[in-house]
Design a protein around this motif. Structure first.
Motif, mmCIF file in Angstrom:
data_model
loop_
_atom_site.group_PDB
_atom_site.id
_atom_site.type_symbol
_atom_site.label_atom_id
_atom_site.label_comp_id
_atom_site.label_asym_id
_atom_site.label_seq_id
_atom_site.Cartn_x
_atom_site.Cartn_y
_atom_site.Cartn_z
ATOM 1 N N ASN A 188 -7.848 -15.061 -27.899
ATOM 2 C CA ASN A 188 -7.918 -16.369 -27.789
ATOM 3 C C ASN A 188 -7.749 -17.272 -26.384
ATOM 4 N N ALA A 189 -7.739 -16.785 -25.211
ATOM 5 C CA ALA A 189 -7.895 -16.769 -24.355
ATOM 6 C C ALA A 189 -8.291 -17.845 -22.844
ATOM 7 N N SER A 190 -9.593 -17.357 -23.820
ATOM 8 C CA SER A 190 -10.936 -18.132 -22.613
ATOM 9 C C SER A 190 -11.220 -19.524 -24.193
ATOM 10 N N GLN A 191 -11.552 -19.057 -24.924
ATOM 11 C CA GLN A 191 -11.995 -19.848 -26.775
ATOM 12 C C GLN A 191 -11.057 -19.591 -27.505
ATOM 13 N N LYS A 192 -10.114 -21.029 -28.860
ATOM 14 C CA LYS A 192 -9.740 -20.313 -29.611
ATOM 15 C C LYS A 192 -10.913 -20.138 -30.614
ATOM 16 N N LEU A 193 -10.349 -18.696 -31.223
ATOM 17 C CA LEU A 193 -11.426 -18.144 -32.580
ATOM 18 C C LEU A 193 -10.677 -17.890 -33.290
ATOM 19 N N ILE A 194 -9.189 -17.558 -32.692
ATOM 20 C CA ILE A 194 -8.416 -17.073 -34.437
ATOM 21 C C ILE A 194 -7.287 -18.230 -35.050
ATOM 22 N N ASP A 195 -7.602 -18.619 -36.146
ATOM 23 C CA ASP A 195 -6.594 -20.499 -36.040
ATOM 24 C C ASP A 195 -5.310 -19.621 -36.745
ATOM 25 N N GLY A 196 -5.286 -18.029 -37.543
ATOM 26 C CA GLY A 196 -4.025 -17.616 -37.476
ATOM 27 C C GLY A 196 -3.860 -16.248 -37.910
ATOM 28 N N ILE A 197 -2.929 -16.046 -38.190
ATOM 29 C CA ILE A 197 -2.350 -14.401 -38.726
ATOM 30 C C ILE A 197 -1.405 -14.267 -39.629
ATOM 31 N N GLY A 198 -2.575 -13.416 -40.715
ATOM 32 C CA GLY A 198 -2.472 -12.960 -42.096
ATOM 33 C C GLY A 198 -1.444 -11.822 -42.083
ATOM 34 N N THR A 199 -0.096 -12.035 -43.171
ATOM 35 C CA THR A 199 0.725 -10.562 -42.728
ATOM 36 C C THR A 199 0.587 -10.060 -44.892
ATOM 37 N N GLN A 200 -0.105 -9.235 -45.424
ATOM 38 C CA GLN A 200 -0.511 -8.703 -46.531
ATOM 39 C C GLN A 200 0.511 -7.860 -46.972
ATOM 40 N N MET A 201 0.288 -8.709 -48.323
ATOM 41 C CA MET A 201 1.523 -7.684 -49.549
ATOM 42 C C MET A 201 0.693 -7.222 -50.677
ATOM 43 N N HIS A 202 0.871 -6.554 -51.322
ATOM 44 C CA HIS A 202 0.885 -6.165 -52.383
ATOM 45 C C HIS A 202 1.390 -6.162 -53.819
ATOM 46 N N LEU A 203 2.328 -6.892 -54.643
ATOM 47 C CA LEU A 203 2.820 -6.914 -55.375
ATOM 48 C C LEU A 203 2.122 -6.589 -56.976
ATOM 49 N N SER A 204 3.027 -5.610 -57.889
ATOM 50 C CA SER A 204 2.104 -4.941 -58.862
ATOM 51 C C SER A 204 3.489 -5.260 -59.833
ATOM 52 N N VAL A 205 2.763 -5.514 -61.277
ATOM 53 C CA VAL A 205 3.702 -5.479 -62.477
ATOM 54 C C VAL A 205 3.682 -4.124 -63.066
ATOM 55 N N TRP A 206 3.250 -2.908 -62.051
ATOM 56 C CA TRP A 206 3.519 -1.669 -62.336
ATOM 57 C C TRP A 206 5.167 -1.436 -61.816
ATOM 58 N N TYR A 207 5.856 -2.278 -60.644
ATOM 59 C CA TYR A 207 6.882 -1.173 -60.649
ATOM 60 C C TYR A 207 7.949 -2.033 -61.161
#
Length: 207
Positions: A188-207
């Protein structure tokens, strides 16, 4: 746990069930170069638009489940063109209908067969746990620039959507978080391309 039962219990309390749905692998790079199949994703997007639902696209660039014709590319110009063409066709098709795209997926992918007891498979890209860049066809051929290329293509395809980079293990103070933040700052230093950071997780009814 039956989701229909859960839905009924929540509605009985006066609230609507919240959730999401996705068509697996519809947005992946096609097995045949230049061939795009949108039947299932069109159905989902059209249904969501007609019912006033928010839509988040996931994902445009991911190193897993790539066809061999992509994973075998060694020419930077060709790989750049493949990324740009894929994003232009997919994100461009739904421009103005999605509020956000996960443009680059860098997460630890959790894949589980629909049957209980199936094996788990873990893979990751584009950051190592120490925050350094991980080897992949995209990084090995284009270096870090593949992320900039992808976000520039996504912004050109859909000028209104929020654009995210997605990864796992970002929910604590660690070297990977530092690496991700520094990566976004560089891009993003020269132009703002990335608006945000997504944090990934996986939830399941199996656990």
């Amino acid at each position: 746990m039956e989701t229909t039962g859960l839905d009924a219990h929540i509605k009985a309390k006066g609230k609507n069930y919240w959730g999401s749905c996705a068509d697996p692998n519809t947005l992946n790079i096609a097995d045949t170069q230049g061939v795009f199949t949108f039947t299932n994703s069109d159905t989902l997007v059209n249904w969501a638009v007609s019912h006033g639902k928010l839509i988040r696209g996931h994902t445009l660039v991911w190193h897993l489940q790539l066809p061999s014709w992509v994973s075998s590319i060694t020419n930077p110009t060709i790989l750049t063109s493949v990324i740009q063409s894929h994003i232009s066709n997919v994100a461009g098709r739904y421009a103005g209908k999605l509020y956000a795209w996960d443009v680059v997926k860098c997460d630890k992918s959790f894949q589980r067969d629909r049957f209980v007891g199936a094996n788990d498979e873990f893979c990751s890209e584009c950051l190592n746990e120490d925050g350094s860049m991980r080897s992949s066809v995209f990084y090995d051929v284009l270096g870090e620039s593949f992320i900039t290329i992808a976000f520039q293509a996504a912004r050109a395809a859909d000028t209104s959507a929020k654009l995210y980079i997605n990864d796992y293990n970002l929910d604590s103070a660690n070297a990977k978080v530092t690496g991700m933040v520094n990566l976004v700052k560089r891009i993003n230093a020269s132009q703002k391309l990335i608006d945000g950071i997504g944090t990934q997780m996986h939830l399941s009814v199996w656990y």
